[in-house]
Structure formats: C-alpha cells, structure tokens
Design a protein around this motif. Sequence first.
Motif: not given
Length: 592
Positions: A114, A116-117, A150-152, A154, A157-158
């Motif tokens: 999480e 990472l956002e 879900n957060s994986y 991301k 993008d990171f």
Amino acid sequence: MQYIDLLKKYFGYDSFREGQEEIIKSILSQVDTLAIMPTGGGKSICYQIPSLILDGITIVISPLISLMKDQVDGLNQIGIPSIFINSSLTRKELEKYYHEILNNKYKIIYLAPERLENVEFLEKISQIKVSQVAIDEAHCISQWGHDFRNSYLKILDFLNLLQERPIITAFTATATLKVKDDIIKQLKMKPNIFITGFDRKNLKYSIIKGISSLEFIKNYLKEHKDESGIIYASTRKEVEKIHTELEKKGYNIGKYHAGLKDREREQYQNDFLNDNTPLIVATNAFGMGIDKSNVRFVIHNNLTKDLESYYQEAGRAGRDGLNSDCILIFNPKDISTQRFFIENSPFHSSEEILRRKYEKLNLMVNYCHTSNCIRSYVLEYFGEIPIENCNNCSNCLDQNEEIDITIIVQKIVSCIGKTGMRYGINMIVGILSGSKNKNLLNWNLDRQSTYGVLSEYSQKEIRSYIDLLIGNGYLEITNGEYPIVQLKSTAISFIKNKENFYMKSIKIEKKVLSENIEVLIELKKIRKNIATREKVPPFLIFSDKTLDELSTKLPQNKIEMLEISGVGEIKYKKYGAEFLEFISTIIPLEEE
Ligand code: ADP
C-alpha cells in the motif's frame, strides 16, 4: 567480501541450502530472478545477501506487517541495518526514518504494498538509488494464486517511477505454472527462474483416522511436552472447544480466530511467538504473518479446503530444519463442512471457479484415503516427480499398532441386536454411552442391559467405532428418511465364533529428547532472558537448532562457538559470552 563469507559472518551458516547460491549469483549478475522455493527453504537470505553487496538500497515488498517487524528485528540482530515502513509508525518515527534513509543508513527497507502509492514516500525514494526490489509472497499478484492482493498490482507503476530500473526479484512458495507465468507477466520481468524441490525432508506427514481428534491431540501433547505447536481447526466454535478442553487439562495454550477482539488476538499471537504460550489453537486466519522457526508440530483437527492450504499451513512446522510433525486428523464429516464453505463462499463468481474448488477438495480428500506414500502425493500434486517410499510419512512408516477392541465390538453388536435393530446411530450411541436423552428415557432404553456399558468413552469415540464397523462390513445403515443400524452376517458370526477384533491405530511416538536435556533447558532460559531484555522473540536470538547444537557440542571458546550453525560474528559478540559462561560451568574451560 564474497557472498559465501557473508553467509557465515552474518547468518552463522556454513553452507547454502538448495537453490540459494544459484539465486544469489543470478541476482548479483544483475538479472531479474524468480525463485519458487518451499516454505522454510530459505528465501530471505537469497535477497538479503545480495543487498549487502549491491551498492544501493534493497526494497522488500511484503504483505504482512507482523512478519515485517520480525524480519527487520532479525536483520538488525545480525548487523544488517534495516527498517520497515508501514502504517504502524508515528509521524515522528516516519520523519526520522526518511531522514536516515536519505543518509544511506539502511541496506534494506521493508514495505507493505500500500505504501507504494504514498506520494511522500515516492518523493523520498526517488532521491536514492534502489538497486533491488524484492517481492516476497509474489503469488499475491496473481488472481490464480490463493491469496490475491489488489495492492500488489501497484508494484509495476512503482517500478516505472524509479529513476533507474532496479533488479527485480520475486519469491513465492506457490508452484503452479499459471501463477508462475502470471507473476512474470504482471511484473514485466525477464527473469532467470529457479524452482527448487518442494520436498521438505524434515517434515513428517501423518494422517490419523478412526479416533476422536481430541483424544488424539491430548495423547500427542502428553508425549510432546514443552514443544511449540499449532493446532488448526476449521471453525471458531471448534477452536473454542479445543481451547477450553486443553486449558482444562492444564495446558498453557492460546487461541486465534476472527471472532476475537484485535487486541486479544494480537496478545495471543505475541505470547505464542515469544514462547510464553508454546501452543495455539487457531482457524486458518492464523499464520500468514507467523515466521516462528521452532514450531515442532502442526496438527490439523479438520480437513483443509485444498492441498495448497494444507501444504502452506502444515509447512509452518520445522522452519529451522529440525524434525517436525505435520498431522491431519481425518473425519469424513469435515467433507460436508468444506462443501458448505464452498457453497457459501462470498467470493465465488462463476460456475467454473466453483467446479475448480470442488475438484481441489476431492484431491484433498483423496490425500487422506491413499494407501501410497502421502509425501509423494503432495509432490505430484505440485508437479514434481513422485517417489515410491519416503520413509517419513504415516503410510511409508508402518506406525500402526494393533489394538484389541474385541470387547468394545461385542458390546456394540450386542446393543444393536438386543434392541431389535430398530434405531439409528445416535440412539445406539446414546444407549451405549448411558445418555440421559429425553427420547431415550421415554422409550425406557435406559433399562436395556447394554445401557451405559461404554460410558468410559465419549460419544464421538463410540460413533467412530461404529463407523469403523460399518467400514469393515459388520454393520450397515439402511436408506430412507430414518436410517437405522443393522447387523450383517459377519457381525453375527463374530459373536457366535467368539472372534477377536483388532483395530489399527496410530502409535504416538515418544518425543526424542535432546542428548543433553538439562543443559538445553538452561540454554533456553538464557535465551529467554536475552529475548526479554532485547524485546524480540527468543527464536530471533538463536534458533532451537542452534541451542540443540550448543547443548551437545558444548563449545569452549570463540572459535568453537562460531562453528555452531546459526552463530554469526555479530551474534557471537552480543551473546557469546553469556552462553559460554554457562557452558563453562558444565565442563571447565581448557587453558587456551
Ligand atoms: P522462507 O522465507 O523460504 O519460508 P526463511 O527465509 O524464513 O524461509 O528461512 C527459514 C529458516 O531457515 C530461517 O530460520 C533461516 O535462518 C534458515 N536458513 C536459511 N538459509 C539457511 C542455510 N543456508 N543454512 C541454515 N539455515 C538456513
């Protein structure tokens, strides 16, 4: 310094486990690397050692906060400066840590996905060189996996936001081809792939049938005093029941399920990790964040939904490499519980997914029924080459002992015969156990000569004896709305011919005590004192395996102590003297 020297210096180990060296070499040659290794196979060292050699920082993405804290505590213990950043930190701590990160104080940063956002984090991290991004539990990125997050998603993008593309390393214990391909696709990796064997030789797999699970657990615990273990049950109710029963028997045992308050759960978990309560009974909600290396046994009181879950949960035993037990108690009733879970699962979306779940459940049930090597069954399930005889599972080792239950069988057969073969199983169990059930009393069944003749057994046990007799063709259950138990001709000739009946039952092995048990107990006390002082769980000071080796080899000086597996230089510096001092009281130190 060479990576092999780092293994001894920091971790205190002499040789790599299967796959580790190749994986480390691959990472150090700057190639993305995907490693599929079994639980306890030693994945962490594969990215931790390169982090010491690569010139920037290593970011580890890990799904669970509790796991992170232990990992970071463990790394700092051995002198690898590390930190975790997650929502548990205060503003002040966060600012301090960011400042230190920018000043290159750390080699490894653990992150929840999480984070990472988080804009602030991204701004900070873009100012430093990230040389490796290691993704732990990488199967969480795949919807085919059993733990999709879900957060994986991301992560990609990171990675794109970083100035320079770091080496990407991904680690998981989930083997299926689909998941593997999905990880590579989602992360846009071009990796070297390493898949090490799934077999964990120090785990002994057993299946127990035909005995009341509680009875089995009680007997097992009697023979395994002072060991740390997890008992899994499928429902909260069952967890509570087992917990109450075992507490009544005087066991120091915790519990864990979704119905407890957060604070309570956390307390039970911490007490377990810190060896204050060596036992815990839990639903499958427990364990994802548990990295306790000295779990000696995992008992499943119930069937799991599939072999992936079983392998993962049972795999929490024996991470330190010492022999450990994985026991599944099979009760046919659990199949319907699992079917109920599938039918009422809030997540199932399509017929196809439902069908797959049933298929997996069937394969799980077959695991309990097969008479071949059950280790091999698991290996084959995960796509490995089967073996014929592993010599370390309940099917390969003939652990069964024959118990003479002739008298019990005589009483059951006689009860069914004398009551005229008119009742269902529950009523027969009620009569034999001496139940005060209203119907039973109304029908005057308490005046039967067999009333209460098996009162020393629980109803569940009597029921399992009846099930056994059905399975062996002595009794049968009629079809229809009110099924009744009837005697078959074998049962009648059994009584007539005064035959004997033997039941195969699992033999509970006596715990093998360390050669030097008194010394080991003292060493554990020293470890516990240090752990309390340092505010970390005891197994982060030294593993059980290390203490075992200390208790038998009794090192007399620094050189000998450094030869013990798990004693690295930093740990020797910190704790060596305390242990050597005690050991010197057993055998006088020789003049150096
Ligand atoms: P995984 O993440 O694969 O489940 P871990 O990285 O937690 O496994 O390692 C499991 C245990 O094995 C840890 O206690 C670790 O210190 C130990 N270990 C790892 N590599 C070695 C090795 N080469 N020799 C001895 N013990 C090791």
